[in-house]
Write a protein that holds these residues in place. Structure first.
Motif, PDB file in Angstrom:
ATOM      1  N   VAL A   1      25.871  39.007  37.481  1.00 57.72           N
ATOM      2  CA  VAL A   1      27.137  38.142  37.170  1.00 57.72           C
ATOM      3  C   VAL A   1      26.879  36.711  37.951  1.00 57.72           C
ATOM      4  O   VAL A   1      26.448  36.790  39.140  1.00 57.72           O
ATOM      5  CB  VAL A   1      28.257  38.565  37.443  1.00 57.72           C
ATOM      6  N   GLN A   2      27.010  35.521  37.083  1.00 54.67           N
ATOM      7  CA  GLN A   2      26.739  34.326  37.616  1.00 54.67           C
ATOM      8  C   GLN A   2      28.139  33.620  37.283  1.00 54.67           C
ATOM      9  O   GLN A   2      28.344  33.517  36.228  1.00 54.67           O
ATOM     10  CB  GLN A   2      25.579  33.590  37.362  1.00 54.67           C
ATOM     11  N   ALA A  23      30.519  31.926  32.943  1.00 56.06           N
ATOM     12  CA  ALA A  23      30.137  33.003  33.306  1.00 56.06           C
ATOM     13  C   ALA A  23      29.217  33.400  32.375  1.00 56.06           C
ATOM     14  O   ALA A  23      29.024  33.186  31.367  1.00 56.06           O
ATOM     15  CB  ALA A  23      31.507  34.149  33.144  1.00 56.06           C
ATOM     16  N   GLY A  26      26.778  39.404  32.480  1.00 54.11           N
ATOM     17  CA  GLY A  26      27.569  40.792  32.566  1.00 54.11           C
ATOM     18  C   GLY A  26      28.248  40.961  31.583  1.00 54.11           C
ATOM     19  O   GLY A  26      28.799  40.000  30.599  1.00 54.11           O
ATOM     20  N   TYR A  31      38.921  42.733  31.876  1.00 62.35           N
ATOM     21  CA  TYR A  31      38.892  41.737  33.029  1.00 62.35           C
ATOM     22  C   TYR A  31      39.633  40.640  32.896  1.00 62.35           C
ATOM     23  O   TYR A  31      39.988  40.275  32.089  1.00 62.35           O
ATOM     24  CB  TYR A  31      37.132  41.335  33.203  1.00 62.35           C
ATOM     25  N   ASN A  96      36.963  32.996  39.852  1.00 65.41           N
ATOM     26  CA  ASN A  96      36.898  34.428  40.079  1.00 65.41           C
ATOM     27  C   ASN A  96      36.916  35.189  38.739  1.00 65.41           C
ATOM     28  O   ASN A  96      37.523  35.008  37.811  1.00 65.41           O
ATOM     29  CB  ASN A  96      38.205  34.790  41.076  1.00 65.41           C
ATOM     30  N   HIS A  98      37.490  39.143  37.871  1.00 64.47           N
ATOM     31  CA  HIS A  98      38.004  40.215  38.292  1.00 64.47           C
ATOM     32  C   HIS A  98      37.694  41.409  37.396  1.00 64.47           C
ATOM     33  O   HIS A  98      38.407  41.204  36.088  1.00 64.47           O
ATOM     34  CB  HIS A  98      39.682  40.113  38.615  1.00 64.47           C
ATOM     35  N   ASN A 107      35.885  45.102  40.944  1.00 62.65           N
ATOM     36  CA  ASN A 107      35.043  44.334  41.479  1.00 62.65           C
ATOM     37  C   ASN A 107      35.599  42.685  41.241  1.00 62.65           C
ATOM     38  O   ASN A 107      35.972  42.374  40.193  1.00 62.65           O
ATOM     39  CB  ASN A 107      33.747  44.440  40.891  1.00 62.65           C
ATOM     40  N   ASP A 108      35.394  41.847  42.240  1.00 63.38           N
ATOM     41  CA  ASP A 108      35.359  40.595  42.214  1.00 63.38           C
ATOM     42  C   ASP A 108      34.142  39.950  42.462  1.00 63.38           C
ATOM     43  O   ASP A 108      33.304  40.036  43.282  1.00 63.38           O
ATOM     44  CB  ASP A 108      36.439  40.197  43.212  1.00 63.38           C
ATOM     45  N   TYR A 109      34.168  38.806  41.447  1.00 62.90           N
ATOM     46  CA  TYR A 109      32.699  37.837  41.265  1.00 62.90           C
ATOM     47  C   TYR A 109      33.470  36.611  41.803  1.00 62.90           C
ATOM     48  O   TYR A 109      34.432  36.113  41.306  1.00 62.90           O
ATOM     49  CB  TYR A 109      32.172  37.911  40.270  1.00 62.90           C
ATOM     50  N   TRP A 110      32.662  35.756  42.572  1.00 66.93           N
ATOM     51  CA  TRP A 110      32.938  34.480  43.088  1.00 66.93           C
ATOM     52  C   TRP A 110      31.867  33.367  42.554  1.00 66.93           C
ATOM     53  O   TRP A 110      30.730  33.641  42.826  1.00 66.93           O
ATOM     54  CB  TRP A 110      33.409  34.352  44.428  1.00 66.93           C
TER      55      TRP A 110
END
Length: 120
Positions: A1-2, A23, A26, A31, A96, A98, A107-110
Protein backbone atom coordinates in the motif's frame (compact mmCIF):
# COMPACT_ATOMS: atom_id res chain seq x y z
CA UNK A 1 0.00 0.00 0.00
CA UNK A 2 1.27 3.44 -0.90
CA UNK A 3 -0.09 6.77 0.27
CA UNK A 4 1.15 9.86 -1.53
CA UNK A 5 0.31 13.13 0.21
CA UNK A 6 0.59 16.56 -1.34
CA UNK A 7 -0.64 20.12 -0.96
CA UNK A 8 1.13 21.49 2.08
CA UNK A 9 2.76 24.88 2.11
CA UNK A 10 3.09 28.30 3.67
CA UNK A 11 0.02 30.45 4.22
CA UNK A 12 -1.02 33.51 6.18
CA UNK A 13 -3.40 33.15 9.10
CA UNK A 14 -6.96 33.09 7.81
CA UNK A 15 -5.91 31.53 4.55
CA UNK A 16 -6.71 28.14 3.06
CA UNK A 17 -4.92 25.03 1.87
CA UNK A 18 -6.07 21.74 0.42
CA UNK A 19 -4.22 18.52 1.16
CA UNK A 20 -4.58 15.47 -1.02
CA UNK A 21 -3.65 11.83 -0.54
CA UNK A 22 -3.63 9.26 -3.31
CA UNK A 23 -3.88 5.63 -2.22
CA UNK A 24 -2.69 2.72 -4.30
CA UNK A 25 -1.58 -0.88 -4.07
CA UNK A 26 -4.30 -2.48 -2.00
CA UNK A 27 -7.90 -3.57 -1.91
CA UNK A 28 -9.77 -3.65 1.37
CA UNK A 29 -13.33 -4.29 2.33
CA UNK A 30 -13.50 -2.26 5.53
CA UNK A 31 -11.41 0.78 6.11
CA UNK A 32 -11.25 4.45 6.84
CA UNK A 33 -8.85 7.18 5.94
CA UNK A 34 -7.83 10.27 7.74
CA UNK A 35 -5.35 12.98 8.53
CA UNK A 36 -3.12 13.28 11.55
CA UNK A 37 -0.66 16.02 12.39
CA UNK A 38 2.42 16.43 14.49
CA UNK A 39 4.20 19.59 15.53
CA UNK A 40 7.64 19.72 17.21
CA UNK A 41 7.61 18.44 20.77
CA UNK A 42 4.07 17.16 20.54
CA UNK A 43 2.50 13.79 19.93
CA UNK A 44 0.83 12.99 16.66
CA UNK A 45 -2.87 13.84 16.88
CA UNK A 46 -5.94 12.90 14.92
CA UNK A 47 -7.35 15.74 12.82
CA UNK A 48 -10.09 14.30 10.62
CA UNK A 49 -11.26 10.94 9.35
CA UNK A 50 -13.79 9.40 7.02
CA UNK A 51 -15.29 5.94 6.72
CA UNK A 52 -14.58 5.10 3.11
CA UNK A 53 -17.74 3.20 2.23
CA UNK A 54 -20.36 5.23 4.08
CA UNK A 55 -18.70 8.63 4.17
CA UNK A 56 -19.21 9.32 7.89
CA UNK A 57 -16.74 11.95 9.00
CA UNK A 58 -15.01 12.74 12.27
CA UNK A 59 -13.09 15.85 13.33
CA UNK A 60 -10.85 17.12 16.06
CA UNK A 61 -12.91 19.68 17.97
CA UNK A 62 -10.54 22.54 17.25
CA UNK A 63 -10.91 22.12 13.47
CA UNK A 64 -14.66 21.59 13.27
CA UNK A 65 -16.25 24.16 11.01
CA UNK A 66 -12.90 25.04 9.44
CA UNK A 67 -11.67 21.77 7.94
CA UNK A 68 -13.57 19.48 5.59
CA UNK A 69 -12.49 15.95 4.77
CA UNK A 70 -13.75 14.26 1.64
CA UNK A 71 -12.95 11.34 -0.63
CA UNK A 72 -13.15 10.59 -4.29
CA UNK A 73 -14.35 7.03 -4.29
CA UNK A 74 -13.47 6.34 -7.92
CA UNK A 75 -9.96 7.79 -7.73
CA UNK A 76 -9.10 6.49 -4.24
CA UNK A 77 -8.13 9.99 -3.25
CA UNK A 78 -8.57 11.67 0.09
CA UNK A 79 -8.70 15.45 0.53
CA UNK A 80 -8.61 17.86 3.43
CA UNK A 81 -9.78 21.40 2.77
CA UNK A 82 -8.46 23.67 5.49
CA UNK A 83 -10.02 27.11 5.83
CA UNK A 84 -9.47 29.90 8.36
CA UNK A 85 -6.07 28.50 9.19
CA UNK A 86 -4.45 29.47 12.45
CA UNK A 87 -0.81 29.45 13.52
CA UNK A 88 -1.60 26.57 15.87
CA UNK A 89 -2.49 24.46 12.81
CA UNK A 90 1.18 24.49 11.85
CA UNK A 91 2.42 20.90 11.73
CA UNK A 92 3.43 18.05 9.50
CA UNK A 93 0.23 16.44 8.26
CA UNK A 94 0.11 12.70 7.63
CA UNK A 95 -2.37 10.74 5.58
CA UNK A 96 -3.53 7.53 7.24
CA UNK A 97 -5.26 4.39 5.99
CA UNK A 98 -6.86 2.37 8.77
CA UNK A 99 -7.85 -1.15 7.82
CA UNK A 100 -10.01 -3.49 9.88
CA UNK A 101 -9.63 -7.10 8.87
CA UNK A 102 -11.28 -10.40 9.68
CA UNK A 103 -11.04 -11.38 13.32
CA UNK A 104 -10.59 -7.81 14.43
CA UNK A 105 -7.11 -7.32 13.08
CA UNK A 106 -6.10 -3.71 12.48
CA UNK A 107 -3.44 -2.26 10.22
CA UNK A 108 -2.42 1.34 9.79
CA UNK A 109 -0.58 2.72 6.79
CA UNK A 110 0.99 6.17 6.61
CA UNK A 111 1.93 8.64 3.95
CA UNK A 112 5.19 10.56 4.00
CA UNK A 113 3.87 13.75 5.61
CA UNK A 114 3.45 17.23 4.21
CA UNK A 115 4.38 20.44 6.02
CA UNK A 116 1.75 23.07 6.72
CA UNK A 117 3.00 26.39 8.08
CA UNK A 118 0.60 29.15 9.06
CA UNK A 119 2.09 32.60 9.64
CA UNK A 120 0.74 35.20 12.05
Amino acid sequence: VQLQASGGGLVQAGGSLRLSCAASGGTFSSYGMGWFRQSPGKEREFVAGIIWSGGTTYYLNSVKGRFTISRDYAKNTLSLLMNSLKPEDTAVYYCNLHVTGAGGSVNDYWGQGTQVTVLQ
